[in-house]
Structure formats: structure tokens, C-alpha cells
Motif scaffolding. Structure first.
Motif, PDB file in Angstrom:
ATOM      1  N   LYS A 231      30.533  37.361  48.201  1.00 58.65           N
ATOM      2  CA  LYS A 231      31.871  37.414  48.801  1.00 58.65           C
ATOM      3  C   LYS A 231      32.735  36.275  48.258  1.00 58.65           C
ATOM      4  O   LYS A 231      33.931  36.465  47.967  1.00 58.65           O
ATOM      5  N   TYR A 235      36.413  36.503  46.301  1.00 56.06           N
ATOM      6  CA  TYR A 235      37.627  35.809  46.719  1.00 56.06           C
ATOM      7  C   TYR A 235      38.073  34.774  45.691  1.00 56.06           C
ATOM      8  O   TYR A 235      39.270  34.496  45.541  1.00 56.06           O
ATOM      9  N   TYR A 238      39.823  36.803  43.104  1.00 57.91           N
ATOM     10  CA  TYR A 238      41.129  37.177  43.676  1.00 57.91           C
ATOM     11  C   TYR A 238      42.118  36.022  43.541  1.00 57.91           C
ATOM     12  O   TYR A 238      43.278  36.204  43.145  1.00 57.91           O
ATOM     13  N   SER A 239      41.649  34.781  43.860  1.00 61.55           N
ATOM     14  CA  SER A 239      42.505  33.588  43.780  1.00 61.55           C
ATOM     15  C   SER A 239      42.923  33.311  42.342  1.00 61.55           C
ATOM     16  O   SER A 239      44.083  32.987  42.072  1.00 61.55           O
ATOM     17  N   VAL A 294      42.325  42.170  49.473  1.00 62.93           N
ATOM     18  CA  VAL A 294      40.869  42.272  49.380  1.00 62.93           C
ATOM     19  C   VAL A 294      40.378  42.977  50.633  1.00 62.93           C
ATOM     20  O   VAL A 294      40.782  42.618  51.750  1.00 62.93           O
ATOM     21  N   TRP A 301      33.008  45.257  48.006  1.00 65.11           N
ATOM     22  CA  TRP A 301      34.360  44.702  48.130  1.00 65.11           C
ATOM     23  C   TRP A 301      35.292  45.334  47.080  1.00 65.11           C
ATOM     24  O   TRP A 301      34.874  45.624  45.959  1.00 65.11           O
TER      25      TRP A 301
END
Length: 619
Positions: A231, A235, A238-239, A294, A301
Motif C-alpha cells: 500500500k 501511495y 501516486y505522490s 487512489v 489498488w
């Protein structure tokens, strides 16, 4: 009205070998081949060409080329491509398209109970009825958990979620859209079994959304620590994308565990029911193009990026899609039944109660269906349903219509006649002109010698062979070989230098004008530089310059062959004009309007004189 009927009313334009050509047929060919063409011609000019065409076709019929199996198969192939629009009920098809589009504008939230059908259909139906009765006192969710055999919803409430048109099989869709909110349907049979469908809610469609995504799968049996670590990776990625450290498409290509990864994660346009509900709800909830979200699903995910949004396409744009889906589902049967019923009314269909083996079951048009013919139908058709009589009657009516399309629709008859004549004309021309001329080397040579002046060049040409060699040693061997063989054998002889799969020599043979080959330009015409070729650095030429004329018809084979074919064709037509009787009804021909209103008077007069050779009085 059939073409023969038209001809009987004095509308025969001409007769070729005893076969009548009606005015509608001639006008069909003329309008199709001349009126829409930029190079227009008068009726008289076209009539002369049309006579030649029909003479070739008549000769093909005389040789029974229309009975050859390959011809019959080819013609049947064309016919089968042309008939579908004539064997359907367009009115009901339009109704179904409108119905389908109206459903595309609304989403329906449904739950269902599925009872699968094995060999015993009755048992499955009875079980569905048992579940339906239990719904009178228990909640839908409880009954679904108890009875439903949908493996994706085992022990669940049976909720599927929102669906829209074209996302389920047709009977399911019909029941879903016809059931009020809060109510449920009776047993609905589909290919999967019996369904009881409950409608939970309705809403206007959300349109279409286009997104890209990066998917990371949760490993089966992974521990929570491992999932937490994965996870964090999602993330973190994503960042990085959000902060511009990496590109979304590049990240998708590099790491997305989905089939769309190779296209940068981009998915096709999504409508309701195309993906899982969580994914859809997230995608449709996004408003700003380029924004990202997300989401965590039980299986993994998604990093979702919004690319575009739009309403459902207009009906004229989605009609082809709807019609293609209709051809593959139960609506085909709806259209078929409507079409058969339409034909029954048209052909005065009647059904009887048979009393003997040869008694009549039904009649329509000029056809009588008997018990014996039903028996033959059953013996020659596998996988028939329960109502064999209905299938037999419907199939007989459909086949009758299919056989008689040419009589019923004159435009279809003309089109089929065009295909038939066209194939025959091509086949016989292949035998009598194109193939014959190509094989007639003596005739080609004589024709060339007699018309050599027609093939004179404005500038000199070089005739010979260009030999490109991999080394000086190969070049030396090649030159020595060519000193002992004629030029016609050069290519075959030099191929002996290509040993052990290695190509040491490349040979190009031909007649070259200036500007057609850079090697010839540099070495023969002293124009430009020699092209460099590291694989074949050594080059030499063998041949001679022809100043004005080609030496042989082979030097200009294409133009000579075309001209010789024209001569062969004209000679053949002259024979056909003596062999077959030609009759032209000038009064009918003159009544056809010219596509070209202005033409050379002298040429037109000559054409009229030619036609009048075959003129006969109107009968």
C-alpha cells in the motif's frame, strides 16, 4: 413487376442471341455505368458497348459456363452477401433500436436470484417458483442467500448493482427495465438459467467516462504487513506522479499489473455496468480532467486518472453498435418472428388440421406444406426444438421468400443479373482474350513487328543486366561466366556464385530509360554519381544502348500485351457478331434520355448508323 413482364409490354430495347434486354435493364446499366461517371457518353455509344458485352455473355451461356460449379459457388457467395437487407423487418428493427437507446439513458440497480438449468428444465423452474413463493414472507436477500446459484454472489443478497442497456443478456435486460422499483419479476429464462430480478433503484445515466489506471494486485494469502508495505508503494507512486517526479503513462507501462499497461493504462470509454461498482463510482465522481484518485478494492489498488467525460452518444452514432448486438442475441428472433408474420399476411397463410400422411398442414402463396414434407424436414434438420411444426412452417416461408427475391424486387433482380453477367463476361474474357493473348508469344511477336513504330522512344534506352558483387574476386568470376553464356541465361548462371546461404551476387535485368536507375545513369548516361553499397561494392554492366526502338516485344511487353489483347478482343467480337443475331428496337432506345446532352454530331451519326444495322420494327 418482373423483367419478363416489363418486356411483354413492348419495352424491349434489344435482343442478343434471342435473349431480350428490357428498357429497365438497359437503363439500370446505363445509369450505373455512365450517368454517375465523369466521362459521359450518349445512349447510342453506350448501346454499342453494351451489345459487345451481351455478346460475350451470350457466348458464355452457349458454352454452359453458368453451370460450372465454381461459377455457381461464386454467384451464391455474392447473393448471400446481398440478401440480408431483404430478409428482415426493418420496422421492428427500428423500434428495437429506439427501445435500446431509451434504456441506455437510464441505469437500473438490480438484485437477482439465479437457478441454473441442468438437464431437467422442469426441476429448475419449479425451484424458481418455490423461491418466488418464499419471497412473499421473506426478504429478497434471505431468499437469494438460500436459493441463488450465482457463484459470484454465494451467500450474498444477490445484488448486482447498477446496469444499463447492452450490459446483460436481452431477457434479463427486458425484465429489469420493465419491473417497478421495489418489485421483483417472475422467473425469467436466459442462457444461464431462471432469474428472479428485483429492481432496487433507477437513475438517469451518468454518461461515459474515460480514465487511465495503474493497478497493483494483492497477492493471494498475503499477510497484513506485506499488504501495508505494498500500500505504501502505491501511495508513494501516486505522490511521485502528482508531484511531477514521474509520468503517469510511463509508470503504468513500467509497473501496472493490467492488460492496459502497454497503452499507458488508458481504458476504453466506460458506461454503467462495464467494470466493478467501486471503480465506476470513483471514476464518475471525478470532475477535473487530469485529477487522480487512489482506491483500494478487495483484490488490489487502483490509481485512477480522469481523462475525459461525455454524455451518451446520439442515437445515430450508436445505432451500428446496437444493431450489431441485436444480431447476436434474442432480439434476432423477435425480428425474425415479425418478418415471418409479415410474410404470412402477405402470402395469405393458412394452417390446417392434418388427417393423413399426405394431408396439407399449411398453405401460402402457391405452396402447400404436407405431413410428408414435415417428416423430411425433421429427418434433415438436427437440434430442432419442441415446436417442430412452427419451425418447419417458418423455415419454409423464409426459404420461399429467399428463392423469390429476384421476382419480388426488380432492383435486386437487376443487381443479381449484373453480377451473373459480370462473372461470366470475366471468365470467358479470361479464356478468349487475356489468357489467350498472354500465352500467344508468336502473335505478340508478329504484332510488335507490325506496329514497331508505335513503341518508338523519344530518348535512348539501355538494355542489359546490372551485376553487383560482394568482392573483386566475385566480380572477376562473374565476368568470366558471362563471357560463355547468352544474356538470357545470365541470372541463372550467376546464381551459382551464391553459396552456403550467402548472396554474393545481385542481378537486375531490364530496359532502362535515363532517370530510372542510378547505376545506369552514372555508367551509361554519365549523369550523377554511382550509389554506394558496402555489401556489393563491385558493379559491372553488360548490355547495349537502344537509340529509338525496342529490340523485341519483351522489351515493352506490358504495352504490347495490352494492345494485342485489344486486337484479339476485337477479332473475337467480330466473330460473335456473325455467330449471334442482334436486334435493336430503335424507337425504344431513342426514348431513353442521354446523360450527355452535347456530343460530336459526326460521331453520333456514325453510331446511329451502326445501330441501325441491327434495327427491327417494334413488335
Amino acid at each position: 413487376m418482373s423483367l419478363s413482364a416489363v418486356a411483354m409490354f413492348g419495352q424491349t430495347v434489344m435482343k442478343i442471341a434471342g435473349k431480350e434486354v428490357s428498357k429497365p435493364e438497359f437503363e439500370y446499366y446505363y445509369n450505373k455505368n455512365v450517368v454517375g461517371d465523369s466521362t459521359k457518353m450518349s445512349v447510342a455509344e453506350y448501346a454499342l458497348r453494351f451489345i459487345n458485352f451481351k455478346l460475350k455473355v451470350a457466348d458464355a451461356y452457349n458454352r454452359k459456363m453458368d453451370t460450372v460449379s465454381s461459377f455457381i459457388k461464386e454467384l451464391d457467395g455474392y447473393r448471400n452477401q446481398l440478401i440480408p437487407p431483404y430478409l428482415t423487418d426493418d420496422s421492428i428493427k427500428k423500434v428495437l433500436v429506439k427501445e435500446q437507446y431509451a434504456r441506455m439513458l437510464e441505469d437500473v440497480d438490480v438484485s437477482h436470484i439465479l437457478i441454473r438449468v441442468a438437464e431437467d428444465t422442469t426441476a429448475a423452474y419449479n425451484k424458481a417458483m418455490e423461491a418466488l413463493k418464499e419471497l412473499e414472507k421473506e426478504s429478497f436477500g434471505k431468499v437469494a442467500a438460500k436459493y441463488s446459484e450465482d457463484p459470484s454472489m454465494a451467500g450474498d443478497s444477490g445484488r448486482i448493482g447498477y446496469i444499463t442497456a447492452l450490459t446483460t443478456v436481452y431477457p434479463f435486460e427486458v425484465a429489469a427495465y420493465n419491473t417497478p422499483v421495489g418489485k421483483y419479476s417472475g422467473p425469467v429464462r436466459t442462457m444461464f438459467g431462471y432469474h428472479i430480478i428485483k429492481v432496487n433503484d433507477r437513475r438517469p445515466t451518468r454518461g461515459q467516462v474515460k480514465v487511465a489506471h495503474i493497478f497493483k494486485r494483492k497477492p493471494i494469502g498475503a499477510k497484513s504487513a506485506s499488504l501495508d508495505s505494498l500500500k505504501q508503494v502505491v501511495y508513494s507512486l501516486y505522490s511521485d506522479i502528482k508531484n511531477g517526479k514521474t509520468n503517469f503513462a510511463d509508470a503504468a507501462i513500467a509497473g501496472s499489473e493490467d492488460g492496459a499497461a502497454k497503452s499507458g493504462g488508458e481504458l476504453p470509454w466506460i458506461t454503467t455496468g462495464k467494470t466493478n461498482e467501486l471503480f465506476e463510482d470513483t471514476a464518475f465522481a471525478m470532475d477535473t480532467i487530469g485529477s487522480m484518485r487512489v482506491i483500494e478494492a478487495p483484490y488490489g489498488w487502483h490509481i485512477i486518472k480522469l481523462l475525459d467525460k461525455k454524455p451518451i452518444d446520439p442515437i445515430e452514432d450508436v445505432t451500428p453498435l446496437i444493431e450489431s448486438r441485436m444480431r447476436g442475441d434474442e432480439r434476432t428472433l423477435v425480428i425474425y418472428d415479425s418478418f415471418i408474420n409479415k410474410l404470412k399476411r402477405e402470402y395469405n397463410f393458412k394452417q390446417y388440421s392434418p388427417v393423413g400422411a399426405d394431408s396439407v398442414i399449411a398453405s401460402f402463396a402457391d405452396v402447400k406444406l404436407t405431413q410428408d414434407s414435415l417428416k423430411s424436414f425433421i429427418e434433415t434438420h438436427a437440434n430442432l426444438g419442441k415446436d417442430t411444426v412452427k419451425q418447419f412452417i417458418d423455415s419454409s416461408i423464409f426459404d420461399y421468400e429467399k428463392r423469390n427475391l429476384e421476382k419480388k424486387y426488380p432492383e435486386f433482380g437487376l443487381l443479381m443479373q449484373e453480377y451473373k453477367d459480370g462473372i461470366l463476361m470475366f471468365n470467358i474474357s479470361q479464356e478468349e482474350v487475356w489468357g489467350k493473348a498472354a500465352k500467344d508469344t508468336t502473335g505478340l511477336r508478329k504484332y510488335f513487328e507490325a506496329h514497331k513504330e508505335d513503341y518508338a522512344w523519344d530518348t535512348p534506352h539501355w538494355k542489359g543486366i546490372i551485376v553487383r558483387c560482394a568482392s573483386k574476386d566475385i566480380k572477376k568470376q562473374a565476368q568470366a561466366m558471362l563471357n560463355t553464356v547468352p544474356m538470357e541465361s545470365a541470372t541463372e548462371c550467376l546464381s551459382n556464385l551464391n553459396l552456403d546461404g550467402k548472396r554474393n551476387v545481385k542481378v537486375e535485368k531490364g530496359v532502362f530509360a535515363k532517370g530510372k536507375n542510378k547505376i545506369v545513369d552514372a555508367k551509361i548516361f554519365k549523369d550523377g554519381k554511382m550509389p554506394e553499397d558496402s555489401k556489393y561494392p563491385e558493379v559491372f554492366l553488360v548490355g547495349k544502348v537502344l537509340k529509338k526502338y525496342p529490340e523485341s516485344y519483351k522489351d515493352v511487353r506490358g504495352p504490347v500485351l495490352n494492345d494485342y489483347q485489344t486486337k484479339v478482343e476485337n477479332d473475337w467480337i467480330s466473330i460473335l457478331k456473325k455467330k449471334y443475331k442482334i436486334e435493336v428496337y430503335m424507337d425504344i432506345l431513342d426514348s431513353i434520355s442521354d446523360a450527355q446532352q452535347t456530343f460530336d454530331a459526326q460521331n453520333e451519326a456514325a453510331r446511329k448508323r451502326e445501330l441501325k444495322k441491327y434495327s427491327v420494327e417494334k413488335h
